[in-house]
Design a protein around this motif. Structure first.
Motif, PDB file in Angstrom:
ATOM      1  N   THR A  12     -21.541 -22.153  81.737  1.00 18.03           N
ATOM      2  CA  THR A  12     -21.933 -20.792  81.475  1.00 18.03           C
ATOM      3  C   THR A  12     -21.121 -19.712  82.414  1.00 18.03           C
ATOM      4  O   THR A  12     -20.923 -20.095  83.614  1.00 18.03           O
ATOM      5  N   ILE A  15     -23.752 -15.309  82.260  1.00 17.48           N
ATOM      6  CA  ILE A  15     -24.572 -15.184  81.089  1.00 17.48           C
ATOM      7  C   ILE A  15     -25.748 -13.923  81.426  1.00 17.48           C
ATOM      8  O   ILE A  15     -26.637 -14.280  82.447  1.00 17.48           O
ATOM      9  N   ARG A  57     -27.582 -21.929  71.253  1.00 19.97           N
ATOM     10  CA  ARG A  57     -27.692 -20.664  70.753  1.00 19.97           C
ATOM     11  C   ARG A  57     -29.123 -20.494  69.842  1.00 19.97           C
ATOM     12  O   ARG A  57     -29.077 -20.129  68.846  1.00 19.97           O
ATOM     13  N   GLU A  68     -24.834 -11.481  77.063  1.00 22.41           N
ATOM     14  CA  GLU A  68     -23.622 -10.994  77.243  1.00 22.41           C
ATOM     15  C   GLU A  68     -23.138 -12.360  78.174  1.00 22.41           C
ATOM     16  O   GLU A  68     -23.862 -13.091  78.698  1.00 22.41           O
ATOM     17  N   GLU A  70     -20.269 -15.383  78.502  1.00 23.13           N
ATOM     18  CA  GLU A  70     -19.748 -16.542  77.693  1.00 23.13           C
ATOM     19  C   GLU A  70     -20.357 -17.888  78.076  1.00 23.13           C
ATOM     20  O   GLU A  70     -20.617 -18.254  79.196  1.00 23.13           O
ATOM     21  N   TYR A  72     -19.447 -22.260  77.273  1.00 20.09           N
ATOM     22  CA  TYR A  72     -18.489 -23.131  76.645  1.00 20.09           C
ATOM     23  C   TYR A  72     -18.882 -24.370  76.662  1.00 20.09           C
ATOM     24  O   TYR A  72     -19.645 -25.061  77.554  1.00 20.09           O
ATOM     25  N   PRO A  77     -15.481 -21.682  73.114  1.00 19.50           N
ATOM     26  CA  PRO A  77     -16.408 -20.806  73.504  1.00 19.50           C
ATOM     27  C   PRO A  77     -17.624 -20.886  72.442  1.00 19.50           C
ATOM     28  O   PRO A  77     -17.608 -21.209  71.345  1.00 19.50           O
ATOM     29  N   TYR A  79     -20.244 -18.504  72.407  1.00 25.48           N
ATOM     30  CA  TYR A  79     -20.564 -17.189  71.805  1.00 25.48           C
ATOM     31  C   TYR A  79     -19.407 -16.345  71.171  1.00 25.48           C
ATOM     32  O   TYR A  79     -19.718 -15.270  70.602  1.00 25.48           O
ATOM     33  N   GLY A  80     -18.070 -16.801  71.390  1.00 20.64           N
ATOM     34  CA  GLY A  80     -17.178 -16.112  70.934  1.00 20.64           C
ATOM     35  C   GLY A  80     -17.369 -15.480  69.530  1.00 20.64           C
ATOM     36  O   GLY A  80     -17.934 -16.269  68.855  1.00 20.64           O
ATOM     37  N   SER A  81     -16.254 -14.616  69.088  1.00 19.12           N
ATOM     38  CA  SER A  81     -16.496 -14.079  67.587  1.00 19.12           C
ATOM     39  C   SER A  81     -16.243 -15.299  66.653  1.00 19.12           C
ATOM     40  O   SER A  81     -16.682 -15.169  65.814  1.00 19.12           O
ATOM     41  N   SER A  83     -16.928 -18.337  66.892  1.00 19.04           N
ATOM     42  CA  SER A  83     -17.897 -19.648  67.066  1.00 19.04           C
ATOM     43  C   SER A  83     -18.928 -19.431  66.156  1.00 19.04           C
ATOM     44  O   SER A  83     -19.403 -18.203  65.796  1.00 19.04           O
TER      45      SER A  83
END
Lengths: 261, 279
Positions: A12, A15, A57, A68, A70, A72, A77, A79-81, A83
């Motif tokens: 992390t 986070i 998640r 907020e 990230e 991995y 990632p 939380y990336g857009s 994923s």
């Protein structure tokens, strides 16, 4: 360790987790080593489970939860857009506090995960069920009872079966949220032996209230606490032996010697 | 006698009166209807196809077929809509919307059946006559009305059984990397199976017992139907239509119809209770 940077499985970076206005986790960065057990310890309400659930998640299920920073898995990632929570969860198995088998047969409880990923062939499923049950040392006991309801088993066997169910989707890491807290001491020791065996192949993170358990099974330990602003934060993260023999932070020392918490 | 004993007696007598109403009605139906079974013969009533009370023919088989067909049609229409609606309410619907949906569905249960029938007569019957042919008064019209009328029963009971599932089932399913729909389809629905089945059986019981709404749209012809556009008569409408002028054996035949209906509904309700209890 030759190259510790390459050796982490989960990570992390900064986070922060909010439930509505409530700041639940503050600026947590940690790396979880491959093939090891990492124990997250700390007083009730400090955000241990919230931190654990950021890796797969599961906090997404809580309305108003916002994250907020990230995390991995490997280099991917979480939380990336790009994923997708469903894809992430396929790589990270989870075992809960109480055994939560589905009200169906032993066989279906294990086969249901692989089936949802499109494995339909009966022979393949049979193979996965057998392999998963062998991994948790239940196959010889249960091989003739696979069509019986999972809920007919003892709590310890149910929790083993939950672990087998998580292994059946071939995850890369396993999260265990106080997974022994509903078990008696003998069963707890049996599950701990299983954890150590699984740690030969998987990165495992456990949340536990039981400090003896953390000492017994974990390689690394993370001590969390509630900050002055009520947000959970990571106080100390180190080798378990070092933390319990020679804590660097006086708050850690206070907690593990039983002075508070 | 102290006050506790007195109040206990009062409650006991009041409770007894509600049960005795059931016993009285049941007893009356059987006393009035059973003699005809012995006089005419069980098979001649239940399997007879000719209903001509003035000539001594009391075959109610067409009505039994009518009740089964209309109810089956209502089930085919109402169950998929009702179960999907309950899934939507529990799993997908935002709270603001479900606060609108739920009272609306309860309201559906509160509409008097004669209003359903009237609406069916003015809208559904002409629609069928103009677009599909036949007299419009038909099995299809009855099934459509009943399909709507059983929705509140099916939706509210399935909704409760889905909502009462432990949260851990859903979490466990999602943690295995299932999509939301996979979790619903392969874990939540099977887990709520007994409640949903009970909801469906109670809905069927409601459909088979409904009288007023279907009298107005079924056409009420005593004949074995050949298509869903044919007019038919059910057990309930048989009683409802002829009770006004029936006397003697004819009247007893209507009570006999009631006995058959009573037995069917008893079987359905016991089945629903059995399923709901078996967890």
């Amino acid at each position: 360790m030759d190259n510790p940077v390459q050796n982490y499985k989960l990570k992390t970076v900064g986070i922060n987790l909010y439930y509505g206005d409530f700041h639940a986790l503050r600026d947590i960065s940690m790396e979880i080593l491959e093939c090891s057990i990492t124990a997250i310890i700390g007083p009730s309400g400090c955000g241990k489970s919230s931190l654990l659930r950021t890796f797969n998640r599961m906090n997404d299920l809580i309305p108003n939860a916002r994250i907020e920073g990230e995390a991995y898995i490997g280099n991917q990632p979480i939380y990336g857009s790009d994923s997708d929570a469903v894809q992430i969860r396929k790589k990270i198995g989870m075992v809960f506090q109480k055994p939560n088998l589905f009200p169906t047969s032993i066989y279906n409880n294990i086969a249901i995960g692989p089936k949802s990923q499109g494995i339909k062939n009966k022979g393949d499923l049979d193979g996965i069920v057998e392999k998963s049950l062998r991994q948790v040392a239940l196959f010889d006991d249960l091989k003739d009872r696979l069509s019986e309801p999972g809920l007919s088993l003892s709590s310890e066997q149910q929790q083993r079966l939950c672990i087998a169910r998580a292994l059946a989707i071939e995850p890369e890491a396993i999260l265990m949220d106080e997974s022994c807290s509903a078990l008696d001491p003998v069963s707890t020791l049996m599950i701990e032996d299983l954890m150590k065996k699984l740690a030969e192949n998987y990165a495992i993170i456990i949340v536990t209230h039981n400090m003896e358990q953390a000492v017994r099974v974990s390689d690394m330990a993370a001590f969390m606490m509630i900050g002055d602003d009520r947000a959970g934060m990571l106080v100390e993260y180190s080798n378990t032996e070092d933390m319990f023999s020679n804590p660097k932070d006086e708050r850690t020392e206070g907690y593990i010697t039983g002075r508070f918490g | 006698m102290n006050k506790d004993t007195i109040s206990k007696m009062v409650f006991f007598i009041l409770a007894l009166s509600s049960i005795s109403a059931l016993a009285l009605i049941t007893g009356f139906i059987f006393i009035q209807g059973l003699p005809l079974f012995f006089k005419v013969g069980f098979a001649n009533i239940v399997f007879g196809t000719k209903w001509a009370p003035s000539q001594g023919s009391f075959g109610i088989f067409p009505m039994i077929v009518g009740s089964v067909c209309v109810t089956l049609g209502a089930t085919l229409l109402g169950v998929p809509i009702g179960v999907c609606c309950s899934i939507f309410l529990v799993e997908y619907c935002p709270a603001s919307l479900s606060n609108l949906f739920r009272p609306a569905i309860q309201l559906l249960a509160g509409i008097p059946s004669v209003v359903y029938g009237f609406w069916g007569l003015l809208f559904i019957v002409p629609f069928i006559r103009n677009n599909l042919g036949g007299p419009g008064l038909s099995m299809l019209a009855g099934s459509m009305i009943l399909g709507i009328m059983i929705l509140p029963t099916i939706i509210s009971i399935s909704e409760v059984s889905l909502k009462d599932l432990p949260r851990q089932y859903k979490e466990g399913a999602l943690a295995l990397g299932m999509t939301h729909w996979q979790a619903i389809y392969s874990v939540l629905l099977p887990a709520a199976r007994s409640g949903i089945t009970a909801a469906i059986v109670l809905g069927i019981g409601r459909a088979i017992g409904e009288t007023m709404a279907v009298i107005m749209v079924l056409g009420n012809a005593v004949a074995l139907p050949e298509s869903i556009l044919d007019p038919i008569r059910t057990l309930t409408t048989n009683i409802g239509i002829e009770m006004g002028y029936a006397t003697g054996d004819h009247q007893q035949a209507l009570f006999a119809t009631g006995i058959v209906l009573f037995v069917i509904i008893m079987i359905l309700n016991s089945f629903a209770q059995y399923i709901a209890r078996r967890k």
